[in-house]
Design a protein around this motif. Structure first.
Motif, PDB file in Angstrom:
ATOM      1  N   SER A 130       0.812  -1.214   0.000  1.00  0.00           N
ATOM      2  CA  SER A 130       0.000   0.000   0.000  1.00  0.00           C
ATOM      3  C   SER A 130       0.851   1.273   0.000  1.00  0.00           C
ATOM      4  CB  SER A 130      -0.944   0.009   1.204  1.00  0.00           C
ATOM      5  OG  SER A 130      -0.203  -0.028   2.403  1.00  0.00           O
ATOM      6  N   GLU A 131       2.150   1.124   0.187  1.00  0.00           N
ATOM      7  CA  GLU A 131       3.052   2.270   0.109  1.00  0.00           C
ATOM      8  C   GLU A 131       4.441   1.790  -0.295  1.00  0.00           C
ATOM      9  OE1 GLU A 131       4.352   2.758   4.764  1.00  0.00           O
ATOM     10  OE2 GLU A 131       2.531   3.752   4.105  1.00  0.00           O
ATOM     11  N   CYS A 132       5.214   2.715  -0.851  1.00  0.00           N
ATOM     12  CA  CYS A 132       6.580   2.394  -1.290  1.00  0.00           C
ATOM     13  C   CYS A 132       7.557   2.626  -0.147  1.00  0.00           C
ATOM     14  CB  CYS A 132       6.955   3.266  -2.484  1.00  0.00           C
ATOM     15  SG  CYS A 132       5.867   3.030  -3.901  1.00  0.00           S
ATOM     16  N   GLN A 133       8.639   1.896  -0.172  1.00  0.00           N
ATOM     17  CA  GLN A 133       9.694   2.029   0.833  1.00  0.00           C
ATOM     18  C   GLN A 133      10.893   2.746   0.208  1.00  0.00           C
ATOM     19  OE1 GLN A 133       8.907   0.930   3.943  1.00  0.00           O
ATOM     20  NE2 GLN A 133       6.958   0.390   3.005  1.00  0.00           N
ATOM     21  N   ILE A 134      11.718   3.361   1.049  1.00  0.00           N
ATOM     22  CA  ILE A 134      12.951   3.998   0.582  1.00  0.00           C
ATOM     23  C   ILE A 134      13.840   2.918  -0.037  1.00  0.00           C
ATOM     24  CG2 ILE A 134      15.039   5.232   1.318  1.00  0.00           C
ATOM     25  CD1 ILE A 134      12.571   6.953   1.494  1.00  0.00           C
ATOM     26  N   CYS A 135      14.449   3.243  -1.153  1.00  0.00           N
ATOM     27  CA  CYS A 135      15.331   2.297  -1.840  1.00  0.00           C
ATOM     28  C   CYS A 135      16.450   1.854  -0.897  1.00  0.00           C
ATOM     29  CB  CYS A 135      15.919   2.980  -3.083  1.00  0.00           C
ATOM     30  SG  CYS A 135      16.797   1.859  -4.178  1.00  0.00           S
ATOM     31  N   PRO A 136      16.712   0.546  -0.783  1.00  0.00           N
ATOM     32  CA  PRO A 136      17.773   0.087   0.117  1.00  0.00           C
ATOM     33  C   PRO A 136      19.160   0.497  -0.381  1.00  0.00           C
ATOM     34  CG  PRO A 136      16.820  -1.775  -1.089  1.00  0.00           C
ATOM     35  CD  PRO A 136      16.027  -0.560  -1.457  1.00  0.00           C
ATOM     36  N   ALA A 137      20.074   0.688   0.542  1.00  0.00           N
ATOM     37  CA  ALA A 137      21.462   1.016   0.195  1.00  0.00           C
ATOM     38  C   ALA A 137      22.046  -0.104  -0.664  1.00  0.00           C
ATOM     39  CB  ALA A 137      22.274   1.220   1.460  1.00  0.00           C
ATOM     40  N   GLY A 138      22.882   0.278  -1.632  1.00  0.00           N
ATOM     41  CA  GLY A 138      23.512  -0.693  -2.528  1.00  0.00           C
ATOM     42  C   GLY A 138      22.713  -0.930  -3.793  1.00  0.00           C
ATOM     43  N   PHE A 139      21.606  -0.196  -3.943  1.00  0.00           N
ATOM     44  CA  PHE A 139      20.739  -0.370  -5.115  1.00  0.00           C
ATOM     45  C   PHE A 139      20.307   0.990  -5.659  1.00  0.00           C
ATOM     46  CE2 PHE A 139      20.390  -4.215  -2.656  1.00  0.00           C
ATOM     47  CZ  PHE A 139      20.455  -5.217  -3.616  1.00  0.00           C
ATOM     48  N   ILE A 140      19.803   0.954  -6.882  1.00  0.00           N
ATOM     49  CA  ILE A 140      19.228   2.130  -7.540  1.00  0.00           C
ATOM     50  C   ILE A 140      17.756   1.829  -7.793  1.00  0.00           C
ATOM     51  CG2 ILE A 140      19.249   3.534  -9.641  1.00  0.00           C
ATOM     52  CD1 ILE A 140      22.235   2.722  -9.960  1.00  0.00           C
ATOM     53  N   CYS A 141      16.887   2.771  -7.440  1.00  0.00           N
ATOM     54  CA  CYS A 141      15.447   2.595  -7.642  1.00  0.00           C
ATOM     55  C   CYS A 141      14.923   3.743  -8.494  1.00  0.00           C
ATOM     56  CB  CYS A 141      14.709   2.572  -6.308  1.00  0.00           C
ATOM     57  SG  CYS A 141      15.212   1.204  -5.229  1.00  0.00           S
ATOM     58  N   GLU A 142      14.389   3.371  -9.664  1.00  0.00           N
ATOM     59  CA  GLU A 142      13.869   4.391 -10.577  1.00  0.00           C
ATOM     60  C   GLU A 142      12.736   3.792 -11.394  1.00  0.00           C
ATOM     61  OE1 GLU A 142      15.827   7.867 -13.227  1.00  0.00           O
ATOM     62  OE2 GLU A 142      16.738   5.902 -13.427  1.00  0.00           O
ATOM     63  N   LYS A 174      29.866  -5.019  -6.992  1.00  0.00           N
ATOM     64  CA  LYS A 174      28.578  -4.332  -7.134  1.00  0.00           C
ATOM     65  C   LYS A 174      27.988  -4.096  -5.746  1.00  0.00           C
ATOM     66  CE  LYS A 174      27.235  -6.497 -11.497  1.00  0.00           C
ATOM     67  NZ  LYS A 174      26.218  -7.335 -12.148  1.00  0.00           N
ATOM     68  N   ASN A 175      26.984  -3.235  -5.691  1.00  0.00           N
ATOM     69  CA  ASN A 175      26.148  -3.039  -4.509  1.00  0.00           C
ATOM     70  C   ASN A 175      26.864  -2.391  -3.312  1.00  0.00           C
ATOM     71  OD1 ASN A 175      25.108  -5.874  -5.847  1.00  0.00           O
ATOM     72  ND2 ASN A 175      23.468  -4.427  -5.424  1.00  0.00           N
ATOM     73  N   LEU A 176      27.877  -1.537  -3.582  1.00  0.00           N
ATOM     74  CA  LEU A 176      28.485  -0.797  -2.475  1.00  0.00           C
ATOM     75  C   LEU A 176      27.436   0.157  -1.906  1.00  0.00           C
ATOM     76  CD1 LEU A 176      32.080   0.109  -3.735  1.00  0.00           C
ATOM     77  CD2 LEU A 176      31.295  -1.941  -2.552  1.00  0.00           C
ATOM     78  N   LYS A 177      27.443   0.303  -0.571  1.00  0.00           N
ATOM     79  CA  LYS A 177      26.425   1.097   0.101  1.00  0.00           C
ATOM     80  C   LYS A 177      26.876   2.514   0.441  1.00  0.00           C
ATOM     81  CE  LYS A 177      24.466  -3.071   2.010  1.00  0.00           C
ATOM     82  NZ  LYS A 177      24.246  -3.901   3.188  1.00  0.00           N
ATOM     83  N   ASN A 178      28.203   2.713   0.601  1.00  0.00           N
ATOM     84  CA  ASN A 178      28.685   4.059   0.918  1.00  0.00           C
ATOM     85  C   ASN A 178      30.103   4.260   0.411  1.00  0.00           C
ATOM     86  OD1 ASN A 178      30.605   3.393   3.107  1.00  0.00           O
ATOM     87  ND2 ASN A 178      28.750   2.746   4.193  1.00  0.00           N
ATOM     88  N   ILE A 179      30.547   5.501   0.440  1.00  0.00           N
ATOM     89  CA  ILE A 179      31.860   5.884  -0.114  1.00  0.00           C
ATOM     90  C   ILE A 179      32.999   5.159   0.589  1.00  0.00           C
ATOM     91  CG2 ILE A 179      32.145   7.906   1.388  1.00  0.00           C
ATOM     92  CD1 ILE A 179      33.262   9.372  -1.111  1.00  0.00           C
ATOM     93  N   ASN A 180      32.829   4.814   1.856  1.00  0.00           N
ATOM     94  CA  ASN A 180      33.884   4.139   2.630  1.00  0.00           C
ATOM     95  C   ASN A 180      34.170   2.725   2.126  1.00  0.00           C
ATOM     96  OD1 ASN A 180      34.082   6.418   4.242  1.00  0.00           O
ATOM     97  ND2 ASN A 180      32.540   5.657   5.685  1.00  0.00           N
ATOM     98  N   GLU A 181      33.276   2.170   1.323  1.00  0.00           N
ATOM     99  CA  GLU A 181      33.497   0.821   0.780  1.00  0.00           C
ATOM    100  C   GLU A 181      34.350   0.860  -0.493  1.00  0.00           C
ATOM    101  OE1 GLU A 181      29.815  -1.919   2.080  1.00  0.00           O
ATOM    102  OE2 GLU A 181      29.252  -0.285   0.734  1.00  0.00           O
ATOM    103  N   CYS A 182      34.617   2.056  -1.048  1.00  0.00           N
ATOM    104  CA  CYS A 182      35.522   2.175  -2.190  1.00  0.00           C
ATOM    105  C   CYS A 182      36.942   1.943  -1.674  1.00  0.00           C
ATOM    106  CB  CYS A 182      35.419   3.570  -2.818  1.00  0.00           C
ATOM    107  SG  CYS A 182      33.793   3.928  -3.531  1.00  0.00           S
ATOM    108  N   ALA A 183      37.684   1.074  -2.338  1.00  0.00           N
ATOM    109  CA  ALA A 183      39.033   0.706  -1.890  1.00  0.00           C
ATOM    110  C   ALA A 183      40.070   1.646  -2.503  1.00  0.00           C
ATOM    111  CB  ALA A 183      39.327  -0.737  -2.290  1.00  0.00           C
ATOM    112  N   LEU A 184      41.173   1.882  -1.754  1.00  0.00           N
ATOM    113  CA  LEU A 184      42.282   2.690  -2.286  1.00  0.00           C
ATOM    114  C   LEU A 184      42.919   1.947  -3.445  1.00  0.00           C
ATOM    115  CD1 LEU A 184      43.956   3.869   1.040  1.00  0.00           C
ATOM    116  CD2 LEU A 184      42.600   5.247  -0.554  1.00  0.00           C
TER     117      LEU A 184
END
Length: 191
Positions: A130-142, A174-184
């Motif tokens: 009956s309602e939409c949820q906020i897109c989960p981290a690690g995904f794109i919702c469009e 794939k599916n990184l949730k935040n900038i801190n998961e990007c590796a040097l």
């Protein structure tokens, strides 16, 4: 002996073709129609999926398809008798409040006429919501579609686009949730 007038029913003993005494007959009730020579108004009920708001109706064309978002679950209704349930939608002429299942990627509030596509940054992952949820981290919702966040990017909660890992960092996952998961970048390489 003459016929009872259309729009009326004559039970017997009537001395007029348009009785109104309730004993020998009456004008045809709302939710029903009475063609000429009607003896019992209940023989001519508006069918399931319709309703009739007019008194003294003479034929089935006085019965209106049930309003979208509402339900006409029995015969002889003056008005729709229920609303469409949350998580479902009810097109015109619906006979039960769970007429059509709202599909994943869409939502249907109570009394929905049709399913609605979730806005960008939101999603429904299963049917009957009956309602939409906020897109989960690690995904794109469009446009009601959820997809993986691509390699080399991160997607925080509520994303409708991906964000590239900043210069000097990367990701083969794939599916990184935040900038801190990007590796040097590894020694001897640049990125």
């Amino acid at each position: 002996m003459k016929n009872c007038s259309q729009g009326y029913y004559c039970l017997g003993g009537s001395v007029v073709s348009t009785p109104t005494d309730g004993i020998t007959g009456n004008p045809c009730n709302k939710g029903f129609y009475c063609p000429e020579n009607t003896e019992i108004f209940s023989d001519n009920a508006c069918p399931i999926g319709t309703f009739g708001q007019s008194q003294q109706s003479i034929d089935i064309t006085a019965c209106t398809d049930c309003t979208a978002g509402q339900v006409c679950s029995s015969e002889g209704l003056e008005l729709p008798d229920d609303n469409c349930a949350p998580g479902y939608y009810c097109p015109t002429g619906s006979t039960n409040n769970t007429a059509m299942i709202c599909e994943a990627g869409n939502y249907c509030a109570a009394q929905s006429e049709d399913q609605q596509l979730c806005d960008s940054r939101t999603i429904t992952l299963i049917d009957q919501q009956s309602e939409c949820q906020i897109c989960p981290a690690g995904f794109i919702c469009e446009n009601g579609v959820i997809s993986d966040c691509p390699e080399g990017s991160y997607c925080p909660k509520g994303s409708d686009t991906n964000f590239l890992c900043p210069p000097g960092t990367f990701s083969n996952l794939k599916n990184l949730k935040n900038i801190n998961e990007c590796a040097l970048c590894t020694p001897g390489k640049y990125c």
